[in-house]
Scaffold this motif. Sequence first.
Motif, short mmCIF file in Angstrom:
data_model
loop_
_atom_site.label_atom_id
_atom_site.label_comp_id
_atom_site.label_asym_id
_atom_site.label_seq_id
_atom_site.Cartn_x
_atom_site.Cartn_y
_atom_site.Cartn_z
N UNK A 91 0.83 -1.21 0.00
CA UNK A 91 0.00 0.00 0.00
C UNK A 91 0.86 1.26 0.00
N UNK A 92 1.97 1.21 0.74
CA UNK A 92 2.89 2.36 0.73
C UNK A 92 3.52 2.53 -0.65
N UNK A 93 3.85 1.43 -1.29
CA UNK A 93 4.40 1.50 -2.64
C UNK A 93 3.40 2.12 -3.61
N UNK A 94 2.17 1.68 -3.57
CA UNK A 94 1.17 2.13 -4.54
C UNK A 94 0.81 3.60 -4.37
N UNK A 95 1.23 4.20 -3.26
CA UNK A 95 0.95 5.62 -3.05
C UNK A 95 1.94 6.52 -3.79
N UNK A 112 0.88 -14.52 -5.40
CA UNK A 112 1.23 -13.23 -4.81
C UNK A 112 1.89 -12.32 -5.84
N UNK A 113 2.75 -12.91 -6.67
CA UNK A 113 3.40 -12.12 -7.73
C UNK A 113 2.35 -11.53 -8.68
N UNK A 114 1.36 -12.33 -9.02
CA UNK A 114 0.31 -11.86 -9.93
C UNK A 114 -0.46 -10.69 -9.32
N UNK A 115 -0.77 -10.80 -8.03
CA UNK A 115 -1.47 -9.70 -7.35
C UNK A 115 -0.62 -8.44 -7.34
N UNK A 116 0.67 -8.62 -7.05
CA UNK A 116 1.58 -7.48 -7.00
C UNK A 116 1.63 -6.77 -8.36
N UNK A 117 1.82 -7.55 -9.41
CA UNK A 117 1.94 -6.98 -10.76
C UNK A 117 0.64 -6.33 -11.19
N UNK A 118 -0.48 -6.98 -10.95
CA UNK A 118 -1.77 -6.43 -11.36
C UNK A 118 -2.00 -5.05 -10.76
N UNK A 119 -1.60 -4.88 -9.51
CA UNK A 119 -1.83 -3.60 -8.84
C UNK A 119 -0.88 -2.50 -9.30
N UNK A 120 0.14 -2.85 -10.08
CA UNK A 120 1.01 -1.81 -10.64
C UNK A 120 0.27 -0.95 -11.65
N UNK A 124 0.06 5.65 -12.90
CA UNK A 124 -0.26 6.21 -14.22
C UNK A 124 0.97 6.59 -15.03
N UNK A 125 2.11 6.83 -14.35
CA UNK A 125 3.32 7.28 -15.04
C UNK A 125 4.31 6.15 -15.29
N UNK A 126 4.03 4.94 -14.82
CA UNK A 126 4.99 3.84 -14.93
C UNK A 126 5.23 3.48 -16.39
N UNK A 127 6.49 3.55 -16.82
CA UNK A 127 6.85 3.22 -18.20
C UNK A 127 7.91 2.14 -18.29
N UNK A 128 8.67 1.94 -17.20
CA UNK A 128 9.78 0.99 -17.23
C UNK A 128 9.64 0.01 -16.06
N UNK A 129 9.65 -1.29 -16.38
CA UNK A 129 9.50 -2.31 -15.34
C UNK A 129 10.53 -3.42 -15.54
N UNK A 140 -1.39 -11.88 -15.60
CA UNK A 140 -1.83 -10.49 -15.40
C UNK A 140 -0.78 -9.45 -15.78
N UNK A 141 0.35 -9.87 -16.27
CA UNK A 141 1.37 -8.90 -16.69
C UNK A 141 0.87 -8.05 -17.85
N UNK A 142 0.01 -8.61 -18.68
CA UNK A 142 -0.47 -7.92 -19.88
C UNK A 142 -1.31 -6.68 -19.57
N UNK A 143 -1.80 -6.54 -18.33
CA UNK A 143 -2.64 -5.38 -18.01
C UNK A 143 -1.83 -4.09 -17.99
N UNK A 144 -0.51 -4.19 -17.91
CA UNK A 144 0.34 -3.00 -17.85
C UNK A 144 0.62 -2.50 -19.27
N UNK A 145 -0.44 -2.09 -19.94
CA UNK A 145 -0.33 -1.73 -21.35
C UNK A 145 0.34 -0.39 -21.59
N UNK A 146 0.69 0.33 -20.51
CA UNK A 146 1.35 1.62 -20.67
C UNK A 146 2.87 1.50 -20.74
N UNK A 147 3.41 0.28 -20.54
CA UNK A 147 4.86 0.11 -20.46
C UNK A 147 5.54 0.36 -21.80
#
Length: 372
Positions: A91-95, A112-120, A124-129, A140-147
Motif C-alpha cells: 500500500x505504501x508502494x502504490x501511493x 502473490x506475484x500476480x497480485x503485486x503486478x496487477x496492482x502496478x 499512471x506514469x509507470x513506463x519501465x518495469x 496479469x502482466x499484460x494489463x500494464x499496457x502503458x509500459x
Amino acid sequence: MHRVKLFAVAGHQQEVTDEDDEEGQGAVEVEGEGENAEWNIVGEDLVSYESESNRSSTGDQHLWLLRSLRSHCTNLKHLKMTFGRTRGGWDDLYSLKQLKSLHAELHMGDRWCSDFVYNLKQFPCLRKLTLSAVSYSGRDLHVLDQLEYLDVDYCDGLDGKSLADCCQTMKQLRHLDFGCLQNFSESTFESLLTNCQQLESLVFDVGHLDSTVPYEMLCHLPRLRYLNVWTCYLRDSFIEGLMNKQGSPLESLFLEGCALSADQIKHLCNISTLKELRVNCDTVPLEDLVKLKSLLNLHISMPITTGQIVDLLQGLPRLKFLNILDRDDVDKVNLGRSVHTWMSAQREQRRKIKVCFSNSYTDDILWLESSG
C-alpha cells in the motif's frame, strides 16, 4: 546502510554522474530504522532510490523505508527494491504515484506475484518495469499496457502464452528482455512480430528452444536497432535475416553463448551500420572485422595477439572501446608501447581508445591516447 541518490543541486534537478557518485556528491547515506531526519532533508528533491539487492531478503525489512518514502518523498520517480508477501508495504508502494521506473525483486509465490503486478496498474506514469521473480508465471502482466520498457529475464516461470498476451496489449513497448520461456513456440514469435512493430531493442535467449522454432523472423521487426541474443548455436538463416533487414538500420548486435564460425563472422561484417558488436570465434577474422568502419564499441572473445590488436585499432578509425574477453596471455605492456608508437606517428585528429581485458575475476583497462 542505504544509499539515496539525489538529482537536485542548488535547487535545480540535475542528473548525478558516475564521477559525482564516486566522490559522494549528490548522495545521502541513511542509517537506522525509523529515523526520518534524513528523509525530511531530502524530501521532495529525492527522485531515485535503490536498495541493495539481497537474495536472502524477504523484503520485510524495507517496509519502514517504503513508509518513509511515502511520507516524505512524494516526487520519487525511480525505485529499486525487494518485496515480500507483507501487503501492508504494498500500500505504501502504490501511493508513489509519480513512479516512472520500478525494478522489483519479488520473493513470493506465483499468486502473490500476480497480485503485486496487477496492482502496478495504479501507477499512471509507470513506463519501465524490471521484474526478478523466479516463481512468477506472467499472469496479469499484460494489463500494464502503458509500459515502454519490460525486462522479465529473471522470471524463470514465465511462459510463452503470457509473453504473447503482453505483446497484444503493450502497443508502446520499445524494449523487451526475456530469458528461457516455458512453452515457447512459433506462435509466440509470430505474436511478437505482429504486435510489437515499434520495438527498438530486444534481448532474448533461444538456447533451449525447439530447433524448429523460426526465431529468425524477428529480423523483420522494422524499428529494431539493438539486438542481444543468447544461444548455444546460431543458425545461418538468422545471420542472413540480419543482413537483409529492412527498416531502421541495426546499430548494436550482441551474440553470446556460442562461438561463431569464420564464415558467419564474415557475413555479419557486411552489416556496415553496426556501431557496437559482441562476438565469439575460435579464430581471428581480422580482415572481415576491419570492414566495420562505423564501429565505436567492439567486444570479442578470440585468440588474438598483440599485433592483431594493433592492426584492429588501426583498421577501425572510429573505435573508442575494445573489450577483449577471457584473454590472459596478452602482453599489456608491449601492447601499450606498440599502440603509443603507432598513435604518435600518425597525423590525425586527437584520439582516445579504451582497451579492456575482461575475465570472470577482474578487468584490466588501458587508456590509449594520441598526442595530436
